[in-house]
Design an enzyme around this catalytic site. Structure first.
Site, PDB file in Angstrom:
ATOM      1  N   HIS A 112       0.814  -1.215   0.000  1.00 14.37           N
ATOM      2  CA  HIS A 112       0.000   0.000   0.000  1.00 14.37           C
ATOM      3  C   HIS A 112       0.851   1.271   0.000  1.00 14.37           C
ATOM      4  O   HIS A 112       0.310   2.373  -0.117  1.00 14.37           O
ATOM      5  CB  HIS A 112      -0.984   0.003   1.186  1.00 14.37           C
ATOM      6  CG  HIS A 112      -0.390   0.405   2.498  1.00 14.37           C
ATOM      7  ND1 HIS A 112       0.184  -0.484   3.373  1.00 14.37           N
ATOM      8  CD2 HIS A 112      -0.297   1.621   3.103  1.00 14.37           C
ATOM      9  CE1 HIS A 112       0.608   0.152   4.453  1.00 14.37           C
ATOM     10  NE2 HIS A 112       0.325   1.437   4.310  1.00 14.37           N
ATOM     11  N   ASP A 140       0.040  -7.574   1.609  1.00 18.00           N
ATOM     12  CA  ASP A 140       0.534  -6.200   1.603  1.00 18.00           C
ATOM     13  C   ASP A 140       2.058  -6.096   1.535  1.00 18.00           C
ATOM     14  O   ASP A 140       2.665  -5.334   2.273  1.00 18.00           O
ATOM     15  CB  ASP A 140       0.009  -5.443   2.827  1.00 18.00           C
ATOM     16  CG  ASP A 140       0.186  -3.933   2.694  1.00 18.00           C
ATOM     17  OD1 ASP A 140      -0.111  -3.401   1.611  1.00 18.00           O
ATOM     18  OD2 ASP A 140       0.625  -3.291   3.668  1.00 18.00           O
ATOM     19  N   SER A 196       4.667   2.497   7.874  1.00 18.48           N
ATOM     20  CA  SER A 196       4.198   1.453   6.961  1.00 18.48           C
ATOM     21  C   SER A 196       5.346   0.859   6.166  1.00 18.48           C
ATOM     22  O   SER A 196       6.224   1.577   5.687  1.00 18.48           O
ATOM     23  CB  SER A 196       3.168   2.025   5.993  1.00 18.48           C
ATOM     24  OG  SER A 196       1.944   2.262   6.625  1.00 18.48           O
TER      25      SER A 196
END
Length: 508
Positions: A260, A315, A403
């Site tokens: 992402h 992810d 992230s």
């Protein structure tokens, strides 16, 4: 013989765009014959609507999109339509252009075409740079930064005005290819409040509960800390990620981050990784100092990558950086564990809000779950694509910008990369938790080379379930050892090549 010569040539190549403090200075500092910088053409970017961007950023967070620090501004600037050439000396010429975007806290530049002739260089530096300014603010690029993708994306340069300067041998001017396609206007502050400017809401600082990697909590993780980097993509998005080892142990620049975070085959060349960006001392968690900007610097960076694989369900994205790691960075290739199952604990190393590197430790055993599943149904493993971890209250969480950062098992191997979660310093203790995409799922991923880890991290098909990390060799590729022998029989001569290379850099 040919194989050995190629290996020696590769080992001798300089690494471009990696050390800002190179001693290379803007040409005007040493050549009084050049025009004053104030007379060099300046291209001013259109105004940026910061309130609108900030409103969009709240929506981006709600939609699980990577955080944004800059507005991309499209341009088409080349030495043929902008700036000016001047004679530098009898053998070299210089081209300069000033770029301004009013109100920017920093600028970055995306060149859709970059081919620098041998002996040439490009500098990008703040317009306020002086002969006594910090030389680390000068970004230096050479022919070593020429890549097959033909692009070059710069790290951030502080301030709202920067200079792009190219010096090339006069005889090679026709070989230069340079096209500036994008200017990144930093409206948040990539890593801190811009020097000499005040922000109403400082960005680039992380919550005070976070723990500097220099603290005792990081002592058992010193090698792994060196594998984690802050990243920017497309000159506008930021995340974290880590260098990972492979079963060949050949120090390929495989870099693991989150799907992402938005890296794909079309924009991997725009990736910039910032290494060893961390505070030099331990700020006590929970104190005002821990919630302020640290003293980390962004002068160790690599630009560009090639996309290798990604898989949305777990992810992950894997890229291969297109420059080797210079010895000065002292990097570490983290090991990994692709076995299924839960672990007695876990540790995260990351760049919250793309600030200096921090470390977080889990409170208890990890749990296999789906993304968001453990919060709503703690007993259900869901689709099994993610790892759920709770953080020790008051001693480290994650934030936007974390992230893609690695999650380590107690054996210090990567078992996942951060997808997201409710974690923050202000969250309730039971909400100081996050979800990481599982390496065990990413290993087979979507079943194709471009959607799984196995083809890249175990290209030789060894079947390894886990491997440990690998330290830097301390000086790039080890020198190959030449070993040739010859024997004769009558009119026949037989040559034998027993040359060796301990780190696999001999090219066939």
């Amino acid at each position: 013989m040919k194989r050995l010569c190629i290996a020696i040539a590769l080992a001798a190549l300089p690494v471009g765009a990696v050390l800002a403090a190179t001693g290379v200075r803007p040409a005007a500092f040493d050549h009084g014959n050049l025009s004053r910088l104030s007379t060099v053409q300046m291209r001013t970017m259109p105004a940026v609507d910061v309130p609108r961007l900030q409103a969009e950023d709240h929506e981006r967070a709600d939609r699980d999109l990577p955080p944004r620090f800059a507005q991309p501004l499209r341009v088409d600037l080349t030495p043929l339509n902008s700036g000016a050439w001047e004679d530098l000396d009898a053998d070299n010429v210089v081209w300069r252009l000033r770029v301004q975007s009013r109100g920017a806290l920093s600028l970055n530049f995306g060149f859709s075409e970059y081919a620098m002739p041998q002996g040439g260089r490009m500098l990008v530096y703040p317009a306020a740079q002086t002969a006594t300014s910090d030389p680390r603010e000068v970004r230096v690029f050479t022919a070593a930064d020429n890549e097959s993708h033909g692009q070059l994306w710069t790290p951030v340069v502080e301030g709202q005005e920067a200079v792009i300067e190219v010096v090339v041998p006069r005889a090679r001017v026709g070989e230069l290819r340079l096209r500036l396609a994008q200017v990144g206007h930093d409206y948040r502050g990539f890593n801190r409040m811009a020097r000499g400017q005040e922000l109403l809401t400082p960005q680039g600082t992380s919550g005070s509960c976070n723990v500097d990697v220099a603290c005792p909590e990081g002592d058992a993780w010193r090698p792994q800390i060196r594998s984690v980097a802050a990243i920017s993509t497309g000159g506008s998005l930021f995340c974290s990620g880590s260098l990972v080892n492979n079963t060949a142990g050949d120090r390929k620049m495989y870099f693991l981050t989150a799907n992402h975070c938005g890296i794909n085959s079309g924009n991997a060349a725009s990736l910039v990784t910032y290494w060893n960006f961390q505070n030099s001392t331990c700020r006590i968690p929970g104190t005002a100092a821990s919630g302020q900007d640290g003293d980390g610097t962004l002068d160790q960076f690599l630009t560009g990558a090639f996309f290798r694989a990604s898989y949305a369900a777990s992810d992950f994205t894997l890229v291969e950086l297109d420059d080797a790691a210079p010895a000065a960075f002292n990097l570490y290739w983290s090991g990994w564990d692709r076995r299924s199952g839960d672990y007695s604990g876990a540790t995260g190393i990351h760049h919250p809000s793309v600030a200096e590197k921090r470390i977080s430790h889990g409170t208890s055993a990890t749990r296999t779950t789906s993304y968001g599943g453990a919060q709503t149904n703690p007993t259900s493993p869901g689709d099994g694509t993610h790892i759920f971890v709770r953080w020790i209250p008051g001693i480290g969480v994650t934030e936007g910008g974390s992230s893609g950062s690695p999650l380590y098992s107690p054996e210090k191997r990567v078992i996942g990369q951060l997808h997201g979660g409710p974690s923050s310093c202000s969250a309730a203790d039971n909400a100081k938790a996050d979800y990481y995409g599982r390496v065990s799922v990413s290993w087979t991923g979507g079943g194709a080379n471009a959607s799984r880890l196995s083809n890249w991290l175990d290209a030789g098909g060894t079947g390894a379930q886990f491997i440990d990390g690998l330290d830097s060799s301390g000086g790039g590729n080890a020198a190959p050892v030449a070993n040739f022998s010859v024997s004769t029989s009558g009119l026949t001569a037989t040559f034998t090549d027993s040359s060796t290379d301990s780190d696999g850099s001999i090219v066939s």
